[in-house]
Design a protein around this motif. Structure first.
Motif, PDB file in Angstrom:
ATOM      1  N   ALA A  61     -10.496 -50.844  -2.102  1.00  0.00           N
ATOM      2  CA  ALA A  61     -11.841 -50.369  -1.941  1.00  0.00           C
ATOM      3  C   ALA A  61     -11.954 -48.545  -1.607  1.00  0.00           C
ATOM      4  O   ALA A  61     -12.889 -48.115  -2.084  1.00  0.00           O
ATOM      5  N   ILE A  62     -10.762 -48.316  -1.544  1.00  0.00           N
ATOM      6  CA  ILE A  62     -10.576 -46.734  -1.471  1.00  0.00           C
ATOM      7  C   ILE A  62      -9.987 -46.064  -2.958  1.00  0.00           C
ATOM      8  O   ILE A  62      -9.393 -46.508  -3.490  1.00  0.00           O
ATOM      9  N   GLN A  63     -11.140 -45.223  -3.455  1.00  0.00           N
ATOM     10  CA  GLN A  63     -11.193 -44.700  -4.799  1.00  0.00           C
ATOM     11  C   GLN A  63      -9.784 -43.670  -4.581  1.00  0.00           C
ATOM     12  O   GLN A  63      -8.986 -43.518  -5.424  1.00  0.00           O
ATOM     13  N   TYR A  64     -10.082 -42.641  -3.409  1.00  0.00           N
ATOM     14  CA  TYR A  64      -9.236 -41.576  -3.236  1.00  0.00           C
ATOM     15  C   TYR A  64      -8.904 -41.289  -1.889  1.00  0.00           C
ATOM     16  O   TYR A  64     -10.041 -41.593  -1.024  1.00  0.00           O
ATOM     17  N   GLN A  65      -8.014 -40.630  -1.422  1.00  0.00           N
ATOM     18  CA  GLN A  65      -7.608 -40.161  -0.283  1.00  0.00           C
ATOM     19  C   GLN A  65      -7.340 -38.743  -0.101  1.00  0.00           C
ATOM     20  O   GLN A  65      -6.451 -38.195  -1.060  1.00  0.00           O
ATOM     21  N   THR A  66      -7.668 -37.995   0.724  1.00  0.00           N
ATOM     22  CA  THR A  66      -7.169 -36.551   0.512  1.00  0.00           C
ATOM     23  C   THR A  66      -6.586 -36.211   2.155  1.00  0.00           C
ATOM     24  O   THR A  66      -6.902 -36.956   3.026  1.00  0.00           O
ATOM     25  N   ASP A  67      -6.053 -35.074   2.131  1.00  0.00           N
ATOM     26  CA  ASP A  67      -5.682 -34.525   3.379  1.00  0.00           C
ATOM     27  C   ASP A  67      -6.477 -33.139   3.546  1.00  0.00           C
ATOM     28  O   ASP A  67      -7.422 -32.924   2.663  1.00  0.00           O
ATOM     29  N   ARG A  68      -6.372 -32.538   4.638  1.00  0.00           N
ATOM     30  CA  ARG A  68      -7.313 -31.464   4.774  1.00  0.00           C
ATOM     31  C   ARG A  68      -6.157 -30.169   4.837  1.00  0.00           C
ATOM     32  O   ARG A  68      -5.516 -30.342   5.841  1.00  0.00           O
ATOM     33  N   ALA A  69      -6.235 -29.039   4.344  1.00  0.00           N
ATOM     34  CA  ALA A  69      -5.600 -27.755   4.646  1.00  0.00           C
ATOM     35  C   ALA A  69      -6.607 -26.944   5.383  1.00  0.00           C
ATOM     36  O   ALA A  69      -7.719 -26.993   5.270  1.00  0.00           O
ATOM     37  N   ARG A  79     -14.656 -46.541  -3.426  1.00  0.00           N
ATOM     38  CA  ARG A  79     -14.940 -46.629  -4.528  1.00  0.00           C
ATOM     39  C   ARG A  79     -16.615 -47.030  -5.074  1.00  0.00           C
ATOM     40  O   ARG A  79     -17.152 -46.535  -5.910  1.00  0.00           O
ATOM     41  N   ASP A  80     -16.967 -48.008  -4.167  1.00  0.00           N
ATOM     42  CA  ASP A  80     -18.327 -48.460  -4.620  1.00  0.00           C
ATOM     43  C   ASP A  80     -19.522 -47.639  -4.405  1.00  0.00           C
ATOM     44  O   ASP A  80     -20.594 -47.624  -4.942  1.00  0.00           O
ATOM     45  N   ASN A  81     -19.550 -46.781  -3.389  1.00  0.00           N
ATOM     46  CA  ASN A  81     -20.594 -45.743  -2.953  1.00  0.00           C
ATOM     47  C   ASN A  81     -20.318 -44.417  -2.959  1.00  0.00           C
ATOM     48  O   ASN A  81     -20.990 -43.711  -2.635  1.00  0.00           O
ATOM     49  N   GLY A  82     -18.943 -43.829  -3.094  1.00  0.00           N
ATOM     50  CA  GLY A  82     -18.589 -42.626  -3.074  1.00  0.00           C
ATOM     51  C   GLY A  82     -18.673 -42.066  -1.498  1.00  0.00           C
ATOM     52  O   GLY A  82     -18.416 -40.912  -1.417  1.00  0.00           O
ATOM     53  N   LYS A  83     -18.717 -42.797  -0.553  1.00  0.00           N
ATOM     54  CA  LYS A  83     -19.117 -42.361   0.877  1.00  0.00           C
ATOM     55  C   LYS A  83     -17.414 -41.855   1.190  1.00  0.00           C
ATOM     56  O   LYS A  83     -16.598 -42.478   0.998  1.00  0.00           O
ATOM     57  N   ARG A  84     -17.695 -40.910   1.921  1.00  0.00           N
ATOM     58  CA  ARG A  84     -16.449 -40.111   2.438  1.00  0.00           C
ATOM     59  C   ARG A  84     -16.398 -40.527   4.016  1.00  0.00           C
ATOM     60  O   ARG A  84     -17.514 -40.337   4.817  1.00  0.00           O
ATOM     61  N   THR A  85     -15.205 -40.801   4.723  1.00  0.00           N
ATOM     62  CA  THR A  85     -15.122 -41.193   5.891  1.00  0.00           C
ATOM     63  C   THR A  85     -13.928 -40.586   6.442  1.00  0.00           C
ATOM     64  O   THR A  85     -12.818 -40.302   5.782  1.00  0.00           O
ATOM     65  N   LYS A  86     -14.022 -40.199   7.722  1.00  0.00           N
ATOM     66  CA  LYS A  86     -12.696 -39.427   8.311  1.00  0.00           C
ATOM     67  C   LYS A  86     -11.438 -40.123   8.329  1.00  0.00           C
ATOM     68  O   LYS A  86     -11.596 -41.440   8.668  1.00  0.00           O
TER      69      LYS A  86
END
Length: 189
Positions: free
Chosen positions: A41-49, A83-90
């Motif tokens: 379900a998750i297209q990608y994941q990031t950290d934050r600087a 992946r399906d909707n591009g939504k970013r979640t914390k």
């Protein structure tokens, strides 16, 4: 509490393992460390600087690995992008603040692998309005009522620095750290 590389719950843990204890406010953030996924379900994941402003230095080790400046950077939990909707979640870490702009934190910091890191899950405390336990936690902003309800149910048997100073200001933190230093010196004799 999740397991940490170093103990991070008590004032003794903080003075033993941290380089500095600060009150700090995130002033900027930027995505970093993107990880793409071919499936799921998750297209990608990031950290934050995250860039922090050092509002107040409360304690420093007699021999810190690195001096703390008026600003410092640290990597924190970022985002999941679906992946399906591009939504970013914390993304959050267990039992800890996400470290978001517009909030203030009490942090026990350690210089490790060439960068600042929070000592452990117990060493990042919400500190909005100079009050321990008030503010952002796990990506949510807690009101005084939320915190009071959580404290009523979750703090039995808790001997953490966060509990010892809950609802108090910087002076309470300094007193607890000084008490830990005095007790540590007495044990060394």
């Amino acid at each position: 509490m999740p397991s940490d590389n170093r103990p991070s719950l008590t004032a003794a843990d903080w003075i033993t393992n941290a380089d500095h204890v600060v009150v700090a406010t995130p002033t900027a953030e930027q995505d970093t460390n993107r990880r793409n996924f071919a499936k799921g379900a998750i297209q990608y994941q990031t950290d934050r600087a995250v860039t922090f402003r050092t509002d107040k230095l409360l304690w420093s080790s007699p021999r810190p690995r690195q001096q703390i400046g008026k600003d410092f950077d640290m990597v924190s939990a970022g985002w999941n992008v679906y992946r399906d909707n591009g939504k970013r979640t914390k993304r959050t870490t267990a039992a800890a603040p996400r470290l978001e702009p517009d909030h203030t934190y009490l942090l026990a910091l350690r210089w490790t692998s060439g960068q600042w890191a929070v000592l452990g899950e117990g060493a990042a405390v919400p500190f909005d309005h100079h009050t321990a336990g008030q503010g952002e936690w796990c990506g949510r902003t807690l009101s005084k009522d939320d915190v009071a309800r959580g404290e009523h149910f979750s703090r039995k048997g808790d001997h953490s620095l966060e509990k010892a100073v809950h609802g108090q200001d910087e002076q309470a933190v300094i007193r607890e750290l000084e008490r830990a230093v005095t007790e540590s010196r007495a044990r060394e004799r």
